[in-house]
Write an enzyme that holds these catalytic residues in place. Structure first.
Site, PDB file in Angstrom:
ATOM      1  N   CYS A   1       0.448   6.108  -1.487  1.00 45.93           N
ATOM      2  CA  CYS A   1      -0.463   5.854  -0.360  1.00 45.93           C
ATOM      3  C   CYS A   1      -0.053   4.610   0.420  1.00 45.93           C
ATOM      4  O   CYS A   1      -0.392   4.490   1.596  1.00 45.93           O
ATOM      5  CB  CYS A   1      -1.918   5.833  -0.788  1.00 45.93           C
TER       6      CYS A   1
ATOM      7  N   MET B   1      -0.329  11.167  -4.796  1.00 41.51           N
ATOM      8  CA  MET B   1       1.010  11.458  -5.315  1.00 41.51           C
ATOM      9  C   MET B   1       1.143  12.917  -5.712  1.00 41.51           C
ATOM     10  O   MET B   1       2.236  13.438  -5.794  1.00 41.51           O
ATOM     11  CB  MET B   1       1.318  10.591  -6.547  1.00 41.51           C
TER      12      MET B   1
ATOM     13  N   HIS C   1     -17.663   0.781 -10.116  1.00 38.12           N
ATOM     14  CA  HIS C   1     -17.514   0.376 -11.524  1.00 38.12           C
ATOM     15  C   HIS C   1     -17.634  -1.127 -11.717  1.00 38.12           C
ATOM     16  O   HIS C   1     -17.259  -1.632 -12.769  1.00 38.12           O
ATOM     17  CB  HIS C   1     -16.168   0.855 -12.062  1.00 38.12           C
TER      18      HIS C   1
END
Ligand code: ZN
Length: 305
Positions: free
Chosen positions: A289, A272, A154
């Site tokens: 993480c 999660m 991105h």
């Protein structure tokens, strides 16, 4: 994908209600393993490791996403400002938003997940093994942690692209231009700065002086074909894939991880939450993480010291 999603939800519901009968469609889908020693054995043999990362990794460094509950900048969510239409309507407002996001990053640091990935790349390269990070995050925290081999799907908050000549450049100035100094406050009652377009960031290529925009992929824009084909190449040749801090049903992991799993390559998810696509993967490690990744990626006993 939708069918799989419904089937898995059905399974989860029936477990919650105490019915243990597994629907016929799920009988051949084992739950992914959360056996760390088994993952580490696979990891120790992998030569080309692809690591897909998403918003969850940045969130653990406190990077705001401007999406969902409490995710507003002034009166808007990211989807309303991170578009080509918003920029052409009000480039001053969109630049204030990005200026704010750039300045916020000066107060954030890579977390243990970023550091574990970077340390792993540096260690494995000496063993002739490759680690490539494919990220949807635009905050450059992987780079700051020390990762070298990064594909930013991105783009980056710290790159600009000229609207006239197309030139892309790294830009770490703070503020990015004089007129944006002290602007960009996120509170809902802040007035737009209404900076004249000539005073917004401008191209420094000789004779151009075009208006610059953030070199990020906005909503409604497509990913660059160059970066996409580089990502495809990495995924086609990897022999282990990690999906970190992004749900495997949400783009871009949804686009990539199942195709890797379909080749029979082990995929390990660090997230999660459990997602329906989790069932397609070999490993799943539940939790932040920053906690689950460092012990997974540290030196394996089979590696040279
Ligand atoms: Zn230019």
């Amino acid at each position: 994908m939708i069918v799989l999603q419904l089937t898995c939800r059905g399974l989860i519901n029936s477990q919650l209600h105490g019915h243990l009968k597994i629907p016929r469609t799920m009988q051949n889908m084992a739950r992914p393993s959360s056996d760390l020693a088994a993952f580490r054995k696979t990891f120790s043999k992998a030569k080309n490791i692809a690591i897909l990362t998403g918003a969850g990794v940045s969130a653990e460094s406190g990077v705001p996403t401007f999406r969902g509950a409490g995710g507003y900048w002034r009166k808007w969510e990211a989807q309303q400002l991170a578009t080509p239409e918003a920029f052409s309507r009000n480039p001053s407002r969109v630049w204030e938003f990005y200026h704010y996001r750039r300045e916020v990053m000066l107060t954030k640091d890579p977390n243990p997940a970023h550091l574990a990935i970077a340390e792993c790349e540096e260690r494995l390269i000496k063993q002739g093994r490759n680690v490539t990070v494919i990220t949807q995050n635009i905050d450059e925290l992987h780079r700051r942690a020390g990762s070298k081999n990064i594909l930013e799907l991105h783009g980056s908050l710290f790159k600009t692209r000229c609207m006239s000549c197309g030139h892309e450049a790294a830009n770490y100035h703070s503020p990015i231009c004089g007129a944006l100094k002290g602007k960009g406050a996120p509170d809902p009652d802040t007035e737009d700065a209404q900076i004249p377009v000539q005073q917004l960031p401008r191209c420094e290529q000789k004779g151009c002086h075009g208006l610059l925009r953030p070199a990020v992929v906005w909503f409604g824009e497509t990913l660059g074909s160059d970066i996409l084909s580089r990502a495809e190449e990495v995924l086609d040749s990897c022999d282990l894939c990690l999906v970190v801090g992004t749900s495997s049903v949400v783009y871009p992991a949804a686009m990539f991880a199942p195709q890797v799993a379909a080749r029979g390559v082990p995929v390990a998810e660090f997230n999660m939450e459990d997602t329906p696509a989790t069932m397609r993967f070999k490993f799943h490690f539940h939790g932040p993480c920053g906690t689950t990744l460092p012990p997974a990626l540290e030196r394996h006993e089979a590696e040279p010291k």
